[in-house]
Design a protein around this motif. Structure first.
Motif, short mmCIF file in Angstrom:
data_model
loop_
_atom_site.label_atom_id
_atom_site.label_comp_id
_atom_site.label_asym_id
_atom_site.label_seq_id
_atom_site.Cartn_x
_atom_site.Cartn_y
_atom_site.Cartn_z
N LEU A 122 0.95 -1.15 0.30
CA LEU A 122 0.17 -0.05 -0.08
C LEU A 122 0.88 1.35 0.00
O LEU A 122 0.28 2.32 -0.25
N THR A 123 1.85 1.15 0.35
CA THR A 123 2.87 2.42 0.48
C THR A 123 3.96 2.45 -0.61
O THR A 123 4.68 3.04 -0.60
N GLY A 124 4.14 1.24 -1.37
CA GLY A 124 5.25 1.29 -2.38
C GLY A 124 6.64 1.09 -1.78
O GLY A 124 7.42 1.43 -2.56
N SER A 125 6.73 0.36 -0.75
CA SER A 125 8.05 0.10 -0.11
C SER A 125 8.41 -1.50 -0.01
O SER A 125 9.22 -1.88 0.80
N GLU A 126 7.93 -2.31 -0.97
CA GLU A 126 8.32 -3.73 -1.00
C GLU A 126 9.79 -3.74 -1.28
O GLU A 126 10.28 -4.57 -0.65
N ALA A 127 10.17 -3.07 -2.24
CA ALA A 127 11.60 -3.17 -2.64
C ALA A 127 12.61 -2.51 -1.55
O ALA A 127 13.54 -2.66 -1.29
N THR A 128 12.18 -1.13 -1.08
CA THR A 128 12.88 -0.45 -0.52
C THR A 128 12.84 -0.37 1.18
O THR A 128 13.71 -0.32 1.75
N GLY A 129 11.79 -0.90 1.66
CA GLY A 129 11.33 -1.14 2.80
C GLY A 129 11.33 0.42 3.65
O GLY A 129 11.28 1.46 3.06
N PHE A 130 11.49 0.51 4.87
CA PHE A 130 11.35 1.89 5.47
C PHE A 130 12.75 2.17 6.15
O PHE A 130 13.54 1.28 6.48
N ASN A 131 13.12 3.27 6.14
CA ASN A 131 14.37 3.87 6.51
C ASN A 131 14.21 3.58 8.37
O ASN A 131 15.38 3.09 8.91
N PHE A 132 13.13 3.92 9.05
CA PHE A 132 12.77 3.58 10.22
C PHE A 132 11.48 3.53 10.38
O PHE A 132 10.57 4.22 9.75
N THR A 133 11.11 3.06 11.78
CA THR A 133 9.71 3.25 12.36
C THR A 133 9.47 3.94 13.48
O THR A 133 10.53 3.84 14.35
#
Length: 524
Positions: free
Chosen positions: A299-310
């Motif tokens: 939903l956020t388009g982050s499948e490949a990049t992931g998140f920098n932090f949470t």
């Protein structure tokens, strides 16, 4: 020296006594001899015939034959205090006797007509009695809380709520440390019991609070790198490990979707069986939380990049009552987020008992009683807050907002905030926040602040003697880039409004309640 009495008397007239008759003629006359009649006593401590001092006869008790010393009557050395005779005191009361006396005294205070209609005075006088119990027989504090709860019909679940395994020990600590005869007591009786008017907010004196004035002009921002960070903000998951599929989801008893929940219209058969992925009136089952976490990347388009932090801004646990919780249950539930750069703040449901955090200023073991919450975290030494400086220069400051929360019915309270409530920063958390923001300003860094309960979020929940907006105003906009809260179960934007009066001492910023909220998407 002891003098023996002489048998002879020396004649002499010292004074005369007259008894005058009706016709003015004396009826009789007695002439008093000059010397003391030494034959009255056999022994004397001084010369009884001397006229320069009164005689000091040697007297003994006719039964015990004890001779009374000269020190009893020596006119030149009068004793100032009696250190010989007993001065009896009542026996030391046992803890159970102290409890019974306290209950009796508080009942007497409640019925004493001398207080008239002054319920506030009755309340604070009763708190003084409770304080004595808390200091002299602390193990009886919870029993006192339960007994008074039952006597005054405060609750139908007194033992479960205020007994020794629930809030009883907390209340005992609070009355032991609080100024129950002053500001703290009035606040307790006003906010918690509704028997006093709530005391006024005290003037806030910021003299010396900031080590440096706000820069004017503000320093220019650092040149941006152009790199965009992807940050995931999660809050208030309220995971329920005890969620029971097909249990009553539309219950009228306690927490729904539990095996012991029921609807009063159908106590034995669920009217709405709990779905696998949860229901609005229930806390979240594992299936729902797992589905949410799985849905976030696509939903956020982050499948490949992931998140920098949470960022997780608190409340991982379900809404269990305190008597169904424990530290182990708390730690078990907190393991959901898993590994990765996750910056966390504690929610009011992330402590046990719920909502509580003791200020470090209590000292000793009591000041550290909630340090177990940080046993798996490098931030334990900070206790009320911590700061992380990321490699990209962003500073993240996490605050334990339980240290800023007072009592509200059905909302909960950190009762420890009634201790030294007239002080604007009993926990030291605002001092820590100000120092960290100053360090960020000195280094030219930006900071994000995370917490759970928005400060003064509905105008009724914050402490009455605030300092946090002062720090926000002082370090905005050049240091503080954003503040992230949770707790509300809604998406919303909070605007902090500061009213600055440079010529008015002690009025450098607004209170916690100067807030405006802009809801955006409703409940989440």
């Amino acid at each position: 020296m002891v003098y023996f009495a002489s048998v002879g008397l020396v004649a002499g007239v010292v004074c005369c006594l007259f008894v005058v008759g009706v016709d003015g003629q004396p009826e009789s006359v007695y002439t008093v001899p000059g010397p003391f009649p030494t034959s009255l006593y056999s022994l004397y401590y001084n010369n009884p015939t001397a006229t320069t001092a009164q005689p000091q006869p040697v007297i003994s008790d006719p039964v015990t034959h004890k001779v009374f010393p000269l020190s009893l009557t020596d006119p030149d050395n009068i004793p100032q205090s009696d250190t010989v005779d007993p001065h009896p005191l009542p026996p030391t009361a046992s803890p159970s006797q102290i409890l019974q006396q306290a209950i009796t005294q508080i009942q007497s205070i409640a019925a004493n007509p001398a207080f008239g209609n002054n319920q506030c005075a009755r309340c604070q006088a009763s708190l003084e009695v409770a304080k004595f119990v808390a200091l002299s027989a602390p193990d009886q504090g919870p029993n006192l809380a339960v007994s008074l709860c039952e006597h005054f019909d405060y609750s139908s679940t007194c033992a479960a709520n205020y007994g020794p395994l629930a809030l009883g020990p907390v209340f005992t600590q609070v009355v032991a440390y609080a100024d129950v005869g002053g500001y703290d007591g009035q606040l307790i009786c006003g906010e918690f019991l509704g028997l006093c008017s709530v005391p006024s907010t005290l003037p806030l004196n910021l003299t010396g609070w900031f080590s440096k004035p706000k820069p004017n002009p503000l320093p220019p921002p650092k040149k941006p790198t152009g790199e965009r960070l992807k940050v995931l903000h999660i809050s208030d998951l309220h995971i329920d490990p005890r969620y029971a599929n097909r249990a009553e989801a539309n219950c009228t008893s306690g927490l729904c979707c539990r095996e012991n929940s029921y609807n009063s219209e159908s106590p034995h058969t669920p009217l709405l069986p709990a779905p696998r992925f949860g229901y609005f009136l229930c806390d979240a089952p594992y299936a729902l939380i797992a589905a949410v976490l799985e849905a976030i990347p696509p939903l956020t388009g982050s499948e490949a990049t992931g998140f920098n932090f949470t960022l997780f801004t608190g409340d991982m646990l379900a809404h269990d009552p305190d008597y169904q919780q424990s530290r182990a249950y708390n730690e078990y539930s907190e393991r959901m987020l898993g590994p990765g750069p996750v910056y966390v703040t504690l929610g009011n449901h992330d402590s046990y008992p719920t909502d509580l955090a003791a200020p470090l200023s209590m000292g000793g073991e009591l000041g550290q009683q909630f340090s177990w919450l940080y046993d798996h975290d490098y931030s334990r030494a900070h206790y009320a807050a911590y700061m992380v400086k990321r490699a990209d220069g962003l500073r993240i400051i996490s605050l334990n907002t339980n240290l800023c929360k007072l009592f509200k019915v059905f909302i909960g309270s950190n009762y420890f905030n009634y201790i030294n409530a007239s002080h604007p920063d009993t926990s030291g958390m605002m001092r820590f926040l100000t120092d960290e923001l100053q360090a960020a300003e000195d280094a030219g860094d930006r900071a994000w602040i995370i917490g759970h309960v928005p400060s003064g979020w509905d105008g009724t929940n914050g402490l009455y003697n605030p300092t946090d907006l002062c720090s926000v105003d002082r370090y905005t906009p050049h240091v503080i880039a954003n503040i992230f809260w949770g707790h509300m179960h809604e998406d919303e934007l909070s605007v902090s409004v500061s009213f600055f009066f440079p010529t008015r001492p002690g009025s450098a910023c607004s209170s916690l309640r100067d807030r405006f909220f802009i809801p955006t998407t409703g409940r989440t």
